[in-house]
Design an enzyme around this catalytic site. Sequence first.
Site, PDB file in Angstrom:
ATOM      1  N   ARG A 237      61.746  41.448  21.640  1.00 39.64           N
ATOM      2  CA  ARG A 237      62.054  41.086  22.829  1.00 39.64           C
ATOM      3  C   ARG A 237      63.344  41.964  23.412  1.00 39.64           C
ATOM      4  O   ARG A 237      64.146  41.518  22.531  1.00 39.64           O
ATOM      5  CB  ARG A 237      61.925  39.803  23.296  1.00 39.64           C
ATOM      6  CG  ARG A 237      60.494  38.855  23.366  1.00 39.64           C
ATOM      7  CD  ARG A 237      59.585  39.670  24.247  1.00 39.64           C
ATOM      8  NE  ARG A 237      58.321  38.809  24.281  1.00 39.64           N
ATOM      9  CZ  ARG A 237      57.177  39.651  23.890  1.00 39.64           C
ATOM     10  NH1 ARG A 237      57.307  40.709  22.962  1.00 39.64           N
ATOM     11  NH2 ARG A 237      56.181  38.879  23.729  1.00 39.64           N
ATOM     12  N   GLU A 266      61.655  44.092  32.349  1.00 38.07           N
ATOM     13  CA  GLU A 266      60.359  44.892  32.206  1.00 38.07           C
ATOM     14  C   GLU A 266      59.610  44.949  33.749  1.00 38.07           C
ATOM     15  O   GLU A 266      59.060  43.718  33.977  1.00 38.07           O
ATOM     16  CB  GLU A 266      59.658  44.607  31.309  1.00 38.07           C
ATOM     17  CG  GLU A 266      60.142  44.791  29.716  1.00 38.07           C
ATOM     18  CD  GLU A 266      59.235  44.375  28.422  1.00 38.07           C
ATOM     19  OE1 GLU A 266      58.346  44.100  28.534  1.00 38.07           O
ATOM     20  OE2 GLU A 266      59.932  44.463  27.324  1.00 38.07           O
ATOM     21  N   HIS A 285      56.663  48.926  26.137  1.00 35.51           N
ATOM     22  CA  HIS A 285      56.232  47.594  25.533  1.00 35.51           C
ATOM     23  C   HIS A 285      54.692  47.973  25.032  1.00 35.51           C
ATOM     24  O   HIS A 285      53.537  47.041  25.659  1.00 35.51           O
ATOM     25  CB  HIS A 285      55.969  46.653  26.508  1.00 35.51           C
ATOM     26  CG  HIS A 285      55.964  45.308  25.772  1.00 35.51           C
ATOM     27  ND1 HIS A 285      56.915  43.950  26.230  1.00 35.51           N
ATOM     28  CD2 HIS A 285      55.221  44.560  24.742  1.00 35.51           C
ATOM     29  CE1 HIS A 285      56.510  43.087  25.654  1.00 35.51           C
ATOM     30  NE2 HIS A 285      55.641  43.560  24.570  1.00 35.51           N
TER      31      HIS A 285
HETATM   32  N1  LIG Z   1      56.282  44.808  21.128  1.00 37.75           N
HETATM   33  C1  LIG Z   1      55.331  44.036  20.962  1.00 37.75           C
HETATM   34  O1  LIG Z   1      54.076  44.642  21.607  1.00 37.75           O
HETATM   35  C2  LIG Z   1      55.231  43.123  20.357  1.00 37.75           C
HETATM   36  C3  LIG Z   1      56.092  42.134  20.217  1.00 37.75           C
HETATM   37  N2  LIG Z   1      56.233  41.041  19.375  1.00 37.75           N
HETATM   38  C4  LIG Z   1      57.419  40.128  19.474  1.00 37.75           C
HETATM   39  O2  LIG Z   1      57.707  40.106  18.106  1.00 37.75           O
HETATM   40  C5  LIG Z   1      58.117  38.865  17.493  1.00 37.75           C
HETATM   41  C6  LIG Z   1      57.808  38.632  16.069  1.00 37.75           C
HETATM   42  O3  LIG Z   1      56.320  38.747  15.791  1.00 37.75           O
HETATM   43  P1  LIG Z   1      55.849  38.256  14.665  1.00 37.75           P
HETATM   44  O4  LIG Z   1      56.532  38.790  13.397  1.00 37.75           O
HETATM   45  O5  LIG Z   1      54.309  38.478  14.820  1.00 37.75           O
HETATM   46  O6  LIG Z   1      56.157  36.545  14.642  1.00 37.75           O
HETATM   47  P2  LIG Z   1      56.287  35.632  13.615  1.00 37.75           P
HETATM   48  O7  LIG Z   1      56.522  34.156  14.457  1.00 37.75           O
HETATM   49  O8  LIG Z   1      55.192  35.846  12.477  1.00 37.75           O
HETATM   50  O9  LIG Z   1      57.745  35.996  12.790  1.00 37.75           O
HETATM   51  C7  LIG Z   1      59.031  35.440  13.595  1.00 37.75           C
HETATM   52  C8  LIG Z   1      59.976  35.280  12.321  1.00 37.75           C
HETATM   53  O10 LIG Z   1      61.228  35.290  12.924  1.00 37.75           O
HETATM   54  C9  LIG Z   1      61.874  34.112  12.443  1.00 37.75           C
HETATM   55  N3  LIG Z   1      62.992  33.635  13.039  1.00 37.75           N
HETATM   56  C10 LIG Z   1      63.083  32.599  14.424  1.00 37.75           C
HETATM   57  N4  LIG Z   1      64.341  32.465  14.586  1.00 37.75           N
HETATM   58  C11 LIG Z   1      65.081  33.154  13.959  1.00 37.75           C
HETATM   59  C12 LIG Z   1      66.563  33.562  13.878  1.00 37.75           C
HETATM   60  N5  LIG Z   1      67.296  33.013  14.598  1.00 37.75           N
HETATM   61  N6  LIG Z   1      67.091  34.373  12.773  1.00 37.75           N
HETATM   62  C13 LIG Z   1      66.285  34.803  11.984  1.00 37.75           C
HETATM   63  N7  LIG Z   1      64.848  34.722  12.002  1.00 37.75           N
HETATM   64  C14 LIG Z   1      64.363  33.923  12.759  1.00 37.75           C
HETATM   65  C15 LIG Z   1      60.887  33.047  11.964  1.00 37.75           C
HETATM   66  O11 LIG Z   1      61.374  32.082  10.860  1.00 37.75           O
HETATM   67  C16 LIG Z   1      59.771  33.958  11.678  1.00 37.75           C
HETATM   68  O12 LIG Z   1      59.581  34.074  10.277  1.00 37.75           O
HETATM   69  C17 LIG Z   1      57.168  38.013  18.748  1.00 37.75           C
HETATM   70  O13 LIG Z   1      57.801  36.514  18.730  1.00 37.75           O
HETATM   71  C18 LIG Z   1      57.149  38.816  19.756  1.00 37.75           C
HETATM   72  O14 LIG Z   1      58.118  38.328  20.564  1.00 37.75           O
HETATM   73  C19 LIG Z   1      55.173  40.489  18.614  1.00 37.75           C
HETATM   74  C20 LIG Z   1      54.021  41.615  18.710  1.00 37.75           C
HETATM   75  C21 LIG Z   1      53.709  42.630  19.401  1.00 37.75           C
HETATM   76  O1  LIG Z   2      52.148  40.142  21.075  1.00 34.95           O
HETATM   77  C1  LIG Z   2      53.300  40.199  21.696  1.00 34.95           C
HETATM   78  O2  LIG Z   2      54.238  39.427  21.817  1.00 34.95           O
HETATM   79  C2  LIG Z   2      53.225  41.216  22.772  1.00 34.95           C
HETATM   80  O3  LIG Z   2      54.480  41.632  22.960  1.00 34.95           O
HETATM   81  C3  LIG Z   2      52.031  42.168  23.201  1.00 34.95           C
HETATM   82  O4  LIG Z   2      50.914  41.273  23.657  1.00 34.95           O
HETATM   83  P1  LIG Z   2      50.390  42.075  25.143  1.00 34.95           P
HETATM   84  O5  LIG Z   2      49.639  43.170  24.453  1.00 34.95           O
HETATM   85  O6  LIG Z   2      51.110  42.017  26.200  1.00 34.95           O
HETATM   86  O7  LIG Z   2      49.130  40.948  25.040  1.00 34.95           O
END
Ligand SMILES: NC(=O)C1=CN([C@@H]2O[C@H](COP(=O)(O)OP(=O)(O)OC[C@H]3O[C@@H](n4cnc5c(N)ncnc54)[C@H](O)[C@@H]3O)[C@@H](O)[C@H]2O)C=CC1
Ligand SMILES: O=C(O)C(=O)COP(=O)(O)O
Length: 336
Positions: A237, A266, A285
């Site tokens: 993010r 964004e 994104h």
């Molecule tokens: N660019 C995009 O399209 C996408 C962006 N994202 C973003 O990426 C983030 C991570 O995705 P996932 O790995 O699927 O989530 P997830 O929930 O599986 O992993 C997040 C990890 O961060 C850790 N965490 C939380 N606070 C922390 C801190 N202060 N310091 C260190 N570690 C910490 C958690 O314990 C967890 O292991 C999502 O929350 C989302 O905002 C996710 C998917 C797509």
């Molecule tokens: O999975 C996330 O957190 C993303 O940022 C991407 O999601 P979207 O393709 O916008 O539904």
Amino acid sequence: MADRPRIFMMTTMHEDGMRLLHEAGEVVMTPSLDRAVLLEGVAGADAIVTRTYGTIDAELLDAAGPRLRVVGRHGVGVDHVDVPAATERGILVVSTPGANKEAVAEHVFAFMIGLSKHFPLQMASLREGRFMDRTKHMGRDIFEKTIGIVGFGNVGRVVGRIAHAAFSMRVLYNDIVPAPEDVENAAGALRVDFETALLEADYVTMHVPLDEGTRGMIDRRALSLMRPDAILINTCRGPVVDERAVAEALDAGKLWGYGADVFAEEPPPADHPLIGRPDVMLTPHSAAQTVESLRNMATWVAEDVSRVLRGDPPLRPYNDPETVSANRSRRPGVVG
Ligand SMILES: NC(=O)C1=CN([C@@H]2O[C@H](COP(=O)(O)OP(=O)(O)OC[C@H]3O[C@@H](n4cnc5c(N)ncnc54)[C@H](O)[C@@H]3O)[C@@H](O)[C@H]2O)C=CC1
Ligand SMILES: O=C(O)C(=O)COP(=O)(O)O
């Protein structure tokens, strides 16, 4: 049928997921994410389906009225959803953890490879007829370098596995929760504190959720700890990274490059300090926008929304179903 559940969509999504939702209820697509349009359109909804944009706060939940049972998040980050407000009102929040982990992890490596090999500069040379500038920009290899993964959840773990298996990298991770041993072993990963990850990594990649503990995590101080030839990647993010501080570090030669799929705002403003620089790679994104990930996110969220609407427990609840159910039974006037 008059009494089919009303599913308020804040976005369209992959047809396989749409098909499931059409079977589950009456699908209503908002014509825009304008706040007034959302507040009016959501009235009477049994379910809301959202992607990344459009804030779902207490006001919007209340505007939906007492029939609302579930908010379905197509994707992972729920920073735009007031989850405590939903829980308090007896509304389930479901999401799709892991649905896009390969897509995002591969995107990270696209940035790592592209920036290491100076793709932005080399591609500009070719495009502008300066083919023989090919030797001007000395790139580097990723093989056997150190990666610091901040946030070792679904995405971070795939990044770790690829780094380990494909590039023989030394994998350090920082997470508030230690990963199980088999997960660490699959990536040859070692848990370290945040500062150590910054100090030692050639590549720092951010995979934390946006919350009060992670907002501005990569600030001037964090950047000052990083190696001057480090590459920073942000696909989680925008507000997790101070973009102005990144621009300053790049200007001062204290960072090799920055790859980002996300922005503090964004869409970013036209005069954004990082857009157009040769030492950055930026995408709008779009890391999760692959065929496989889009199909997963759509079908998983549709499946859970359908389950909740027909009274079955969700497979991927984000808030606690028992607390939600207890709160719901205490709410006057709720339906179902
Ligand atoms: N660019 C995009 O399209 C996408 C962006 N994202 C973003 O990426 C983030 C991570 O995705 P996932 O790995 O699927 O989530 P997830 O929930 O599986 O992993 C997040 C990890 O961060 C850790 N965490 C939380 N606070 C922390 C801190 N202060 N310091 C260190 N570690 C910490 C958690 O314990 C967890 O292991 C999502 O929350 C989302 O905002 C996710 C998917 C797509
Ligand atoms: O999975 C996330 O957190 C993303 O940022 C991407 O999601 P979207 O393709 O916008 O539904």
